[in-house]
Design a protein around this motif. Sequence first.
Motif, PDB file in Angstrom:
ATOM      1  N   LEU A 194       0.826  -1.208   0.000  1.00 21.97           N
ATOM      2  CA  LEU A 194       0.000   0.000   0.000  1.00 21.97           C
ATOM      3  C   LEU A 194       0.864   1.264   0.000  1.00 21.97           C
ATOM      4  O   LEU A 194       0.550   2.246  -0.677  1.00 21.97           O
ATOM      5  N   THR A 202      -3.802  -2.125  -5.949  1.00 19.23           N
ATOM      6  CA  THR A 202      -5.212  -2.015  -6.324  1.00 19.23           C
ATOM      7  C   THR A 202      -5.485  -2.503  -7.745  1.00 19.23           C
ATOM      8  O   THR A 202      -6.591  -2.980  -8.038  1.00 19.23           O
ATOM      9  N   LEU A 206      -4.623  -7.018  -5.792  1.00 20.88           N
ATOM     10  CA  LEU A 206      -5.947  -7.231  -5.212  1.00 20.88           C
ATOM     11  C   LEU A 206      -6.888  -7.958  -6.176  1.00 20.88           C
ATOM     12  O   LEU A 206      -7.566  -8.916  -5.768  1.00 20.88           O
TER      13      LEU A 206
END
Length: 437
Positions: A194, A202, A206
Amino acid sequence: MPATFINEATRATKPRRIARLDRVDAPFTLNHTPSPHPSPPAGERVPEGRVRGPSGSFPLCAVKKPPLPIRTTRDIDDGSRSVLRHGAWDVLFIGLALVHGALLLLVPSIPLIGIGLWWNANTISHNFIHRPFFRSRALNAAFSCCLSLVLGLPQRLWRDRHLAHHADKPWRWRWSTPLVVELALVTGLWAMLLVLAPLFLTGVYLPGFVLGLALCQFQGYFEHAHGTTSHYGRLYNLLFFNDGYHVEHHAHPGGHWRDLPKRIEPSAKSSRWPAVLRWLNRCNLDGLERLVLRSQTLQRFVLKTHEQAFRALLSDLRGVRRVGIVGGGLFPRTALVLQRILPDARITVIEADADNLRTAEQFLNGSVEYVHQHFDGCPRHDYDLLVIPLAFDGCRAAIYRHPPAPAVLVHDWYWKPRGTSEIVSRWLLKRVNLVRR
């Protein structure tokens, strides 16, 4: 060995155990025949080379140790200094786990993350749950942490859930030191991504992680939907280390994966599909037919594509007066098309499902004959042209070898051309083959 030590050992009524020999616990025994002479008085020196006994002295050479027991290969393995608990096959799993981790570092992608998570969870991680690879608890804990980082979720959590599943008990969250350590590692991994690579987290990691969990969910559900089910396909079991032998695994959860094919249950429920693809059993051709019934756009599409293929195949066919259509219920595309191409032919629809026949009647005019029966490959009438559907459940190869009519149209998959063939649609993965006697 000093005589004084032997003299002390022989004063007891029972022989003492001496230290292990060659790592096998084997006590010394005293094999002797009592001497007819009385024991020497206390304090009297025993002659060299002899041992004091309860009924006299006897030669030192009579003190014998038994032969060492024969040690099998298993005994040698159990007593070896190998760090592996079960054998060299575990090295393969350890190496593959390291390769999986290296690929994630070097060439990460959504398919690699998702498919890798699903594959590892059902092979390396699954086998490690039932048969930990190392003798040392510390090494097992370290490898569990390694798997947690590779999978992106705590191996201990997966282990607790899976063992509860085998025990047929509801899983409950249970705190433990290994779980806390692995949770901290996984949380640190996600936090690092992150901070250092938010777009990668993202946009790649993920989505891949969610894909992997979805595949695992499909796998677990369809392995047990309507009862535990096995899959005996060679390719899947080669790539997944006999994970398809699921009924056998539940009967022998601690068994080695290489032994599962030897333990096939005669009454085991099996499927031709691997668990993750078993949803295809529900998405059958009848389901697609019913989908066409609900859409006029799809109806126009299938009529157009079939008519083009049929006209190309039947252009040189003469004298067709009687046509039999097997399985022409639901949406009767073949009957509708042949009514246009062969307006003078007498058409008979042969269908085993009475409800499908009633549905077909809504699309066809009264000139079509309906026969409610199962087609076994031998037509009851002399048809000039017989049409076999893609969903035919008989022996399609026999139809090709021995056509049951002078001309037979066989609906088949795109990659199976036979005789004179025309593609219906690449989108439908379908073609029509014309074979003649």
